[in-house]
Design a protein around this motif. Structure first.
Motif, PDB file in Angstrom:
ATOM      1  N   UNK A  72       0.848  -1.192   0.000  1.00 12.20           N
ATOM      2  CA  UNK A  72       0.000   0.000   0.000  1.00 12.20           C
ATOM      3  C   UNK A  72       0.885   1.244   0.000  1.00 12.20           C
ATOM      4  N   UNK A  73       0.976   1.921  -1.132  1.00 10.97           N
ATOM      5  CA  UNK A  73       1.773   3.144  -1.186  1.00 10.97           C
ATOM      6  C   UNK A  73       1.207   4.207  -0.241  1.00 10.97           C
ATOM      7  N   UNK A  74       2.076   5.038   0.301  1.00  5.22           N
ATOM      8  CA  UNK A  74       1.646   6.072   1.236  1.00  5.22           C
ATOM      9  C   UNK A  74       1.163   7.333   0.538  1.00  5.22           C
ATOM     10  N   UNK A  75       1.855   7.739  -0.513  1.00  2.00           N
ATOM     11  CA  UNK A  75       1.523   8.993  -1.192  1.00  2.00           C
ATOM     12  C   UNK A  75       0.394   8.765  -2.187  1.00  2.00           C
ATOM     13  N   UNK A  76      -0.475   9.763  -2.296  1.00  2.00           N
ATOM     14  CA  UNK A  76      -1.664   9.608  -3.133  1.00  2.00           C
ATOM     15  C   UNK A  76      -1.331   9.436  -4.610  1.00  2.00           C
ATOM     16  N   UNK A  77      -0.222   9.994  -5.074  1.00  2.00           N
ATOM     17  CA  UNK A  77       0.151   9.844  -6.484  1.00  2.00           C
ATOM     18  C   UNK A  77       0.405   8.378  -6.806  1.00  2.00           C
ATOM     19  N   UNK A  78       1.134   7.699  -5.919  1.00  2.00           N
ATOM     20  CA  UNK A  78       1.432   6.285  -6.142  1.00  2.00           C
ATOM     21  C   UNK A  78       0.199   5.419  -5.914  1.00  2.00           C
ATOM     22  N   UNK A  79      -0.677   5.833  -5.024  1.00  2.00           N
ATOM     23  CA  UNK A  79      -1.929   5.100  -4.830  1.00  2.00           C
ATOM     24  C   UNK A  79      -2.770   5.136  -6.098  1.00  2.00           C
ATOM     25  N   UNK A  80      -2.800   6.275  -6.759  1.00  2.00           N
ATOM     26  CA  UNK A  80      -3.549   6.380  -8.015  1.00  2.00           C
ATOM     27  C   UNK A  80      -2.835   5.657  -9.152  1.00  2.00           C
ATOM     28  N   UNK A  81      -1.519   5.725  -9.164  1.00  2.00           N
ATOM     29  CA  UNK A  81      -0.747   5.069 -10.220  1.00  2.00           C
ATOM     30  C   UNK A  81      -0.916   3.548 -10.176  1.00  2.00           C
ATOM     31  N   UNK A  82      -0.939   2.991  -8.969  1.00  2.00           N
ATOM     32  CA  UNK A  82      -1.087   1.549  -8.808  1.00  2.00           C
ATOM     33  C   UNK A  82      -2.500   1.169  -8.389  1.00  2.00           C
ATOM     34  N   UNK A  83      -3.482   1.877  -8.900  1.00  2.00           N
ATOM     35  CA  UNK A  83      -4.879   1.638  -8.541  1.00  2.00           C
ATOM     36  C   UNK A  83      -5.353   0.273  -9.047  1.00  2.00           C
ATOM     37  N   UNK A  84      -5.995  -0.491  -8.187  1.00  2.00           N
ATOM     38  CA  UNK A  84      -6.509  -1.789  -8.637  1.00  2.00           C
ATOM     39  C   UNK A  84      -7.662  -1.646  -9.622  1.00  2.00           C
ATOM     40  N   UNK A  85      -8.377  -0.542  -9.570  1.00  2.00           N
ATOM     41  CA  UNK A  85      -9.475  -0.342 -10.505  1.00  2.00           C
ATOM     42  C   UNK A  85      -8.969  -0.292 -11.944  1.00  2.00           C
ATOM     43  N   UNK A  86      -7.895   0.427 -12.168  1.00  2.00           N
ATOM     44  CA  UNK A  86      -7.327   0.529 -13.518  1.00  2.00           C
ATOM     45  C   UNK A  86      -6.745  -0.808 -13.976  1.00  2.00           C
ATOM     46  N   UNK A  87      -5.944  -1.421 -13.110  1.00  2.00           N
ATOM     47  CA  UNK A  87      -5.279  -2.662 -13.525  1.00  2.00           C
ATOM     48  C   UNK A  87      -6.278  -3.789 -13.762  1.00  2.00           C
ATOM     49  N   UNK A  88      -7.265  -3.927 -12.890  1.00  2.00           N
ATOM     50  CA  UNK A  88      -8.254  -4.995 -13.084  1.00  2.00           C
ATOM     51  C   UNK A  88      -9.103  -4.752 -14.325  1.00  2.00           C
ATOM     52  N   UNK A  89      -9.395  -3.497 -14.620  1.00  2.00           N
ATOM     53  CA  UNK A  89     -10.158  -3.185 -15.832  1.00  2.00           C
ATOM     54  C   UNK A  89      -9.364  -3.534 -17.083  1.00  2.00           C
ATOM     55  N   UNK A  90      -8.116  -3.117 -17.129  1.00  2.00           N
ATOM     56  CA  UNK A  90      -7.278  -3.384 -18.305  1.00  2.00           C
ATOM     57  C   UNK A  90      -7.039  -4.883 -18.472  1.00  2.00           C
ATOM     58  N   UNK A  91      -6.689  -5.573 -17.394  1.00  2.00           N
ATOM     59  CA  UNK A  91      -6.427  -7.012 -17.496  1.00  2.00           C
ATOM     60  C   UNK A  91      -7.707  -7.791 -17.789  1.00  2.00           C
TER      61      UNK A  91
END
Length: 100
Positions: A72-91
């Motif tokens: 779990x990234x601490x900073x919000x930029x990395x939280x958005x970059x590694x968002x599960x919503x984006x990755x699960x949608x693309x995969x």
């Protein structure tokens, strides 16, 4: 943790479950295995690699691994970059393309 980082973490709370993490890891490993086994056949099955699909695949696989192992990234930029919503949608989209 800043207020915005806390809001982004709260946004990810519904998918912060073991089942979603396992699904994320399985989809990531599935696509990496198919790509490593026979890149040409994988490319044909998803409609070919181009300047959009290839970076999205790399990003989604990396993001799914980060989310899947429980980091779990601490900073919000990395939280958005590694968002599960984006990755699960693309995969999920690439899985549908592969299976059809």
């Amino acid at each position: 943790m800043s207020n915005f980082a806390h809001q982004v973490a709260r946004l990810h709370a519904p998918v912060d479950k073991a089942l979603w993490r396992a699904l994320s890891l399985l989809l990531g490993f599935y696509h990496v295995a198919l790509l490593m086994w026979d890149p040409e056949q994988y490319s044909v099955s998803i409609g070919g690699f181009n300047a959009v699909i290839a970076p999205l695949l790399i990003w989604a696989v990396c993001s799914s691994m980060v989310f899947g192992v429980g980091f779990k990234p601490r900073h919000w930029v990395w939280q958005l970059c590694f968002s599960p919503y984006c990755s699960l949608t693309i995969l999920g989209y690439l899985t549908v393309l592969r299976l059809l």
